[in-house]
Scaffold this active site. Sequence first.
Site, PDB file in Angstrom:
ATOM      1  N   LYS A 169       7.659 -55.363 -76.825  1.00 25.01           N
ATOM      2  CA  LYS A 169       8.817 -54.532 -77.096  1.00 25.01           C
ATOM      3  C   LYS A 169       9.554 -54.335 -75.779  1.00 25.01           C
ATOM      4  CE  LYS A 169      10.294 -50.087 -78.855  1.00 25.01           C
ATOM      5  NZ  LYS A 169       9.887 -48.825 -79.475  1.00 25.01           N
ATOM      6  N   LYS A 196      12.574 -45.360 -70.245  1.00 29.05           N
ATOM      7  CA  LYS A 196      11.690 -46.139 -71.113  1.00 29.05           C
ATOM      8  C   LYS A 196      11.253 -47.435 -70.417  1.00 29.05           C
ATOM      9  CE  LYS A 196      12.355 -44.218 -75.684  1.00 29.05           C
ATOM     10  NZ  LYS A 196      12.017 -44.442 -77.095  1.00 29.05           N
ATOM     11  N   LYS A 247      10.424 -57.733 -80.284  1.00 29.88           N
ATOM     12  CA  LYS A 247      11.591 -56.898 -80.542  1.00 29.88           C
ATOM     13  C   LYS A 247      12.381 -56.678 -79.286  1.00 29.88           C
ATOM     14  CE  LYS A 247      12.217 -52.096 -81.751  1.00 29.88           C
ATOM     15  NZ  LYS A 247      11.550 -50.855 -81.880  1.00 29.88           N
TER      16      LYS A 247
HETATM   17  C1  PBG Z   1      10.662 -46.214 -81.063  1.00 30.56           C
HETATM   18  C2  PBG Z   1      11.362 -47.255 -81.838  1.00 30.56           C
HETATM   19  C3  PBG Z   1      12.616 -47.760 -81.487  1.00 30.56           C
HETATM   20  C4  PBG Z   1      12.973 -48.649 -82.473  1.00 30.56           C
HETATM   21  C5  PBG Z   1      11.932 -48.707 -83.414  1.00 30.56           C
HETATM   22  N1  PBG Z   1      10.927 -47.834 -82.994  1.00 30.56           N
HETATM   23  C6  PBG Z   1      13.560 -47.444 -80.409  1.00 30.56           C
HETATM   24  C7  PBG Z   1      13.194 -47.002 -79.076  1.00 30.56           C
HETATM   25  O1  PBG Z   1      12.216 -47.450 -78.481  1.00 30.56           O
HETATM   26  O2  PBG Z   1      13.940 -46.150 -78.587  1.00 30.56           O
HETATM   27  C8  PBG Z   1      14.278 -49.386 -82.471  1.00 30.56           C
HETATM   28  C9  PBG Z   1      14.688 -50.044 -83.696  1.00 30.56           C
HETATM   29  C10 PBG Z   1      16.103 -50.425 -83.753  1.00 30.56           C
HETATM   30  O3  PBG Z   1      16.859 -50.342 -82.764  1.00 30.56           O
HETATM   31  O4  PBG Z   1      16.514 -50.851 -84.840  1.00 30.56           O
HETATM   32  N2  PBG Z   1       9.339 -46.085 -81.079  1.00 30.56           N
END
Ligand code: PBG
Length: 341
Positions: free
Chosen positions: A206, A230, A261
């Site tokens: 991620k 983050k 992702k």
């Molecule tokens: C957070 C999480 C995020 C998304 C899914 N779970 C965003 C983040 O880390 O701030 C993003 C999904 C999207 O942008 O569609 N645990």
Amino acid sequence: MVKFSEKLPKNFPLLRMRRNRMRTFSRKIVAENNLNVDNLIQPLFVTEGKNENTFIESMPGIKRHSIDSIVNEAKEIESLGIPAIAIFPNINNKLKDAIGSEALNENNIICKTIKAIKKECPNLGLICDVALDPYTDHGHDGIIHNNEVDNDETIKILCEQAIVQAKAGCDIIAPSDMMDGRVKKIRTALDSHNFINTIILAYSSKYASAFYGPFRNAVGSKINQSKISKNSYQMDPSNSREAMREIELDINEGADIILIKPAISYLDIIKSAYENYNVPIFAYQVSGEYSMIKAAANNNWVNEKDTVYESLISIKRAGATSILTYFAKSVAKNLKEGLYN
Ligand code: PBG
């Protein structure tokens, strides 16, 4: 007028690549990848309230549902043949605190939603994130100690969150927090509570991505603690080899499925994962990817149906087994109507 006099032999060129492309049927039988409704997962947002579904400004066409409304949405999604949904809560600000306590409330909105949907759609797969960002007042995925997101303390809470969600009926627990070592701890915690068949979908790679912007608006998890970024737990977009280490760790810790992702800017990562590991690989076409296509399509700058198809087929071509996409429902409808032929 100049006349072209060279006589081309009848069989020039011997191999004509266009032959296979010339007819619809032949394009179909030589296609290496296909979009199939079985490989689509629809993310949905849920919020408190009744009979509500408010459109999310940053994600044209996507709503925040109240529980009764999300149940209807789930029914429709299931009837389109989509096998699973991922549910994300928008938590009332009053319920947020520094340690995300609401995440462990067995009667929180996510648990209520899981139960309500399972009652009406027992066969629809339910995926829930394990991470604290929707529940913390600072918006981080874990708890903060000494100005950093504390890895080991956070994991203790995530294990409890996983159990709370599994108890409510969640089929797939998806740690999206990026803490180190959490998959093993969550697997152990689930097993010790007899949830031996609850699947773990690990958000393994991620990235710290600007493409999550619209999502943070949708769940209200904008970062309020500017000192911490983050970047201290999500991956650096400049790295790919590191992604393979993350994936390997999660597989060794017991992940059943791994996820990459965002998707489109990370096709190389999906491809490497596909070539290196024999696990199902999911990709998440995130909110920013959705909203960019949607914004351009709404301006008639691109054709939505074709752009969406192309973006999803490229994710499949890279090696993704299934795709989480906010377009799942519209793609399922288009597939049903044969609009991609
Ligand atoms: C957070 C999480 C995020 C998304 C899914 N779970 C965003 C983040 O880390 O701030 C993003 C999904 C999207 O942008 O569609 N645990």
